[in-house]
Design a protein around this motif. Structure first.
Motif, mmCIF file in Angstrom:
data_model
loop_
_atom_site.group_PDB
_atom_site.id
_atom_site.type_symbol
_atom_site.label_atom_id
_atom_site.label_comp_id
_atom_site.label_asym_id
_atom_site.label_seq_id
_atom_site.Cartn_x
_atom_site.Cartn_y
_atom_site.Cartn_z
ATOM 1 N N GLN A 91 0.812 -1.212 0.000
ATOM 2 C CA GLN A 91 0.000 0.000 0.000
ATOM 3 C C GLN A 91 0.848 1.266 0.000
ATOM 4 O OE1 GLN A 91 -3.105 -0.287 2.890
ATOM 5 N NE2 GLN A 91 -4.029 1.665 2.371
ATOM 6 N N GLN A 155 1.031 4.474 -8.681
ATOM 7 C CA GLN A 155 0.644 3.070 -8.583
ATOM 8 C C GLN A 155 1.104 2.303 -9.819
ATOM 9 O OE1 GLN A 155 -0.325 0.290 -6.444
ATOM 10 N NE2 GLN A 155 -1.753 1.836 -5.713
ATOM 11 N N LEU A 172 -1.311 -7.451 -4.971
ATOM 12 C CA LEU A 172 -1.612 -6.029 -4.855
ATOM 13 C C LEU A 172 -2.352 -5.786 -3.547
ATOM 14 C CD1 LEU A 172 -2.837 -5.305 -8.510
ATOM 15 C CD2 LEU A 172 -0.565 -4.865 -7.543
ATOM 16 N N PRO A 175 -4.695 -1.611 -3.548
ATOM 17 C CA PRO A 175 -4.140 -0.714 -4.561
ATOM 18 C C PRO A 175 -4.975 0.518 -4.862
ATOM 19 C CG PRO A 175 -5.117 -2.629 -5.615
ATOM 20 C CD PRO A 175 -5.135 -2.896 -4.134
#
Length: 264
Positions: A91, A155, A172, A175
């Motif tokens: 994150q 990202q 992920l 995300p």
């Protein structure tokens, strides 16, 4: 003619993890196929982060079996996971804001010639990366500092860095947590492209809207145990919420139970 199910790229069986008196994971099972997006959901403290640490080798399991493409493996360190073909984007993204896009993608994997950074080779390879196609369309250059990028663009850079080693499985972690509506839609498109390229994706998310939009299957953790495996197209959001909160008990209590055979 009986159809044989394809071998999962990653298979977990009977995974257990204890921290002192706390049983963080108990007999957890999970399958992820190539070209499949599996969402891992659950309330805070359900064990999602612990399971990710087990898969990535940050905190190995105490018990259980991990299979990679059908063969048992041991993942005792992040290096073991990377060697197998597992990459993760957390994150916080772990980007260096003072470096440009290319510098962040190759951070720790720089291309050098005679001890000198080969900036041209790194930029050329970065531009060939699939995910940067759409990103480059919104940037004057892949040489702009990451500090000047939007959350969605950052990202994309983090995912591109993770894909540099061409992993078979990408994890992920939340995300879309810091993204707006349009940026979230862009990221979901990127995940869809990863699936189309045959990569397995494990998506950890609290946003069930995103889960319903992009995932093929959902695995629910509750209090460190499996509490449901669902096919997204045939499952309502309410059923998933019920499994997360414990209103519906779908706990997998037998290690030999095949996850996707669990009933609603």
């Amino acid at each position: 003619m009986v159809q044989v199910a394809p071998t999962p790229v990653l298979s977990l069986r009977g995974i257990c993890k204890r921290y002192g008196a706390v049983q963080a994971l108990l007999d957890v099972e999970l399958d992820i196929q190539a070209g499949e997006v599996v969402a891992l959901v659950g309330d805070n403290g359900a064990g999602k982060s612990t399971l990710v640490k087990v898969i990535t080798g940050v905190d190995p399991a105490d018990e259980g079996v991990i299979e990679w493409n059908g063969r048992p493996v041991r993942i005792n360190s992040p290096h073991d996971a990377q060697t197998l073909g597992i990459a993760s984007v957390y994150q916080d993204l772990a980007l260096c804001e003072s470096l440009d896009v290319v510098g962040n993608i190759f951070l720790g994997h720089e291309i050098c010639v005679a001890g000198v950074l080969d900036e041209v080779a790194m930029e050329r390879r970065a531009r060939r990366m699939d995910l940067l196609d759409s990103l480059s369309a919104h940037l004057p250059s892949v040489r702009v500092p990451v500090a000047s990028l939007s959350a969605g663009q950052r990202q994309t850079v983090a995912i591109s860095r993770a894909l540099l080693s061409e992993p078979e499985l990408l994890i992920l972690d939340e995300p879309t947590a810091a993204l707006g509506v349009s940026q979230t839609a862009h990221l979901l498109d990127l995940i869809d492209r990863l699936r189309d390229h045959g990569r397995g994706v494990l998506l950890i998310s609290h946003d069930l809207g995103d889960v319903k939009a992009i995932a093929d299957k959902v695995a629910v953790l509750r209090l460190g145990r499996n509490n449901g495996f669902f096919d997204v197209p045939t499952t309502s959001q309410e059923q998933i919420v019920s499994s997360i909160t414990g209103a519906t008990d779908n706990a997998v209590t037998h290690r030999k139970t095949r996850p996707w055979e669990a009933t609603l």
